[in-house]
Design an enzyme around this catalytic site. Structure first.
Site, short mmCIF file in Angstrom:
data_model
loop_
_atom_site.label_atom_id
_atom_site.label_comp_id
_atom_site.label_asym_id
_atom_site.label_seq_id
_atom_site.Cartn_x
_atom_site.Cartn_y
_atom_site.Cartn_z
N GLN A 46 0.74 -0.77 0.11
CA GLN A 46 0.30 0.17 0.30
C GLN A 46 0.90 1.19 -0.02
O GLN A 46 2.16 1.00 0.22
CB GLN A 46 -1.20 0.55 1.55
CG GLN A 46 -2.09 -1.00 1.35
CD GLN A 46 -1.95 -1.81 1.22
OE1 GLN A 46 -1.20 -2.46 2.34
NE2 GLN A 46 -2.34 -3.42 0.79
N ASN A 66 -4.01 1.06 -2.87
CA ASN A 66 -3.54 -0.06 -2.32
C ASN A 66 -2.64 -0.32 -4.33
O ASN A 66 -2.79 1.07 -4.63
CB ASN A 66 -4.75 -1.30 -3.62
CG ASN A 66 -4.71 -1.84 -1.74
OD1 ASN A 66 -4.67 -2.94 -1.40
ND2 ASN A 66 -6.33 -2.10 -1.80
N CYS A 76 -6.13 0.98 6.83
CA CYS A 76 -4.55 -0.41 6.31
C CYS A 76 -4.70 0.04 8.17
O CYS A 76 -4.08 0.62 8.90
CB CYS A 76 -4.02 0.58 5.65
SG CYS A 76 -2.87 -0.17 5.57
N ASN A 78 -2.19 -2.20 9.77
CA ASN A 78 -0.89 -2.21 9.97
C ASN A 78 0.03 -1.17 9.25
O ASN A 78 0.71 0.04 9.47
CB ASN A 78 -0.18 -2.97 9.45
CG ASN A 78 -0.29 -4.47 9.19
OD1 ASN A 78 -0.76 -5.17 10.25
ND2 ASN A 78 -0.52 -5.06 8.38
N ASN A 167 -13.25 -1.19 5.99
CA ASN A 167 -12.63 -2.23 4.75
C ASN A 167 -13.19 -3.44 4.70
O ASN A 167 -13.88 -4.05 6.03
CB ASN A 167 -11.21 -2.39 4.04
CG ASN A 167 -10.56 -3.01 5.67
OD1 ASN A 167 -10.80 -3.13 6.13
ND2 ASN A 167 -9.01 -3.31 4.92
N HIS A 169 -14.12 -7.32 4.70
CA HIS A 169 -13.52 -8.92 5.16
C HIS A 169 -14.15 -9.87 4.98
O HIS A 169 -15.26 -9.72 5.60
CB HIS A 169 -12.63 -8.43 6.18
CG HIS A 169 -11.55 -7.66 6.48
ND1 HIS A 169 -10.36 -8.49 5.99
CD2 HIS A 169 -11.67 -6.23 6.57
CE1 HIS A 169 -9.93 -7.35 6.59
NE2 HIS A 169 -10.47 -5.93 6.75
N ASN A 200 -11.63 -8.47 0.76
CA ASN A 200 -10.23 -9.54 1.72
C ASN A 200 -10.95 -10.63 2.52
O ASN A 200 -11.51 -10.84 3.23
CB ASN A 200 -9.85 -8.21 2.62
CG ASN A 200 -8.99 -7.41 2.51
OD1 ASN A 200 -8.45 -6.82 1.67
ND2 ASN A 200 -10.07 -5.91 2.64
N GLU A 218 -5.04 -10.58 0.21
CA GLU A 218 -6.36 -8.85 0.22
C GLU A 218 -6.65 -8.39 -1.32
O GLU A 218 -6.21 -8.62 -2.12
CB GLU A 218 -5.24 -7.99 0.51
CG GLU A 218 -4.07 -7.64 2.00
CD GLU A 218 -3.52 -6.53 2.90
OE1 GLU A 218 -3.83 -5.80 1.64
OE2 GLU A 218 -2.93 -6.43 3.51
N CYS A 227 -2.17 -8.52 7.45
CA CYS A 227 -3.07 -7.89 7.51
C CYS A 227 -3.19 -7.65 8.87
O CYS A 227 -4.15 -8.27 9.23
CB CYS A 227 -3.76 -8.12 6.35
SG CYS A 227 -5.48 -7.37 6.05
N GLY A 228 -3.38 -6.16 8.87
CA GLY A 228 -4.37 -5.11 10.14
C GLY A 228 -5.68 -5.17 10.12
O GLY A 228 -6.13 -5.96 11.21
N GLY A 230 -7.55 -7.47 8.78
CA GLY A 230 -7.88 -8.64 8.34
C GLY A 230 -7.66 -9.51 10.04
O GLY A 230 -8.62 -9.83 10.00
N1 LIG Z 1 -5.72 -4.04 0.58
C1 LIG Z 1 -6.97 -3.77 1.40
C2 LIG Z 1 -6.59 -2.64 2.00
C3 LIG Z 1 -4.94 -2.82 3.09
C4 LIG Z 1 -5.09 -3.04 4.49
C5 LIG Z 1 -4.22 -4.32 4.65
N2 LIG Z 1 -3.09 -4.14 4.41
C6 LIG Z 1 -3.84 -3.63 6.45
O1 LIG Z 1 -3.26 -3.51 7.40
O2 LIG Z 1 -5.09 -3.68 6.97
C7 LIG Z 1 -8.38 -3.67 0.79
O3 LIG Z 1 -8.60 -3.23 -0.15
O4 LIG Z 1 -9.03 -3.15 2.09
#
Ligand SMILES: N[C@H](CCC[C@H](N)C(=O)O)C(=O)O
Length: 282
Positions: A46, A66, A76, A78, A167, A169, A200, A218, A227-228, A230
């Site tokens: 990202q 992204n 995001c 992380n 976001n 999941h 995700n 992701e 993935c935080g 996630g």
């Molecule tokens: N790919 C994710 C964004 C980054 C999330 C991930 N890197 C984190 O640490 O939450 C999405 O399209 O919603």
């Protein structure tokens, strides 16, 4: 244009961090993709942009793109940990705790004495419309009062929990993350037509009530090392199902995150590392 950046990672989920507090950054999709490209650019899962506070109740704006698609996304986790490391390390604040606004929520980021960072990630949302997810015609199996949705994927059925951390999941359960079909089932669910903005996909192995192992495919990025959001989504789903306690260590391929949830906002604690400072000609 010569663009300074900082390369960072949170448990192996890697980022290009840009400072737009002194002057606005108007990067187009091709420039964002160049920054994210691991051969023709810098390379990152990202791109994170630090902006001036958009409202008096926060210290900064926080935008996330992204790296592969250049698409802006809502959250995001992380990256949020790296955000506070960045703004403190670049003299943009001397606060140990900062509030930031993303496109759809306010987060609080706190650097701990041991160097780890705790993020108030906001509250999860469970209604399908929050992702969005279209449940029309599906009958969920309800466990502990929490719906698990049947999805047809590659000629076999899977059951997923769906929730938003800002976001979208989808979480499914596996006996062993090391043998989970992340490379096949991940993209199939990411692009499933019931997720209008894609999703995700987390593959969760419950080790005990206080420990899980997790891999995440992701949206727009493929499998990342961590993935935080996630990790938050997977642990919250496990708690709702009655399988996990309110404080869980989530072991991902790139490191371990500690997730806490007792209803309300989710708290995530984990590492944030600076790799190098650089400049790129865009
Ligand atoms: N790919 C994710 C964004 C980054 C999330 C991930 N890197 C984190 O640490 O939450 C999405 O399209 O919603």
């Amino acid at each position: 244009m010569r663009l300074p950046f900082t390369k960072m990672h949170g448990a192996g989920n890697d980022f290009v961090v840009l400072d737009a507090t002194r002057a606005p950054l108007a990067l187009d999709t091709a420039q964002l993709q160049r920054l994210g490209d691991r051969r023709f650019g810098v390379g990152a899962d990202q791109i994170l942009v630090v902006e001036p506070a958009p409202s008096p109740d926060v210290d900064f704006g926080y935008r996330i793109f992204n790296g592969a698609s250049g698409a802006e996304v809502e959250h995001c986790g992380n990256g949020a940990r790296c955000f506070v490391r960045y703004v403190r390390g670049h003299g943009l604040t001397d606060k140990a705790s900062v509030r930031v606004r993303t496109v759809n929520r306010v987060l609080e980021l706190t650097e701990q004495a041991d160097g780890r960072v705790t993020v108030d990630m906001g509250a999860p949302a469970f209604e399908p419309s929050a992702l969005p997810f279209d449940p029309a015609g599906l009958t969920p199996r309800v466990e502990n009062g929490f719906p698990l949705w049947p999805l047809a994927v590659d000629h076999h059925g899977v059951e997923v929990a769906v929730l938003s951390m800002g976001n979208p999941h989808a979480v499914l359960w596996v006996d062993d993350v090391d043998t989970a079909p992340v490379a096949t089932v991940g993209p199939a669910i990411e692009n499933h037509p019931r997720f209008a903005r894609r999703v995700n996909v987390g593959f969760l192995q419950v080790v005990s009530r206080q420990r899980v192992r997790l891999r995440v495919h992701e949206r727009d990025a493929g499998e990342t090392l961590a993935c935080g959001t996630g990790a938050c989504a997977a642990v919250v789903a496990g708690i709702r199902l009655g399988w996990l306690d309110s404080r869980v260590d989530a072991e991902l391929r790139g490191g371990t995150l500690t997730i806490e949830w007792a209803g309300g906002a989710v708290r995530m604690t984990g590492p944030a590392e600076t790799v190098y400072e650089g400049e790129i000609e865009l």
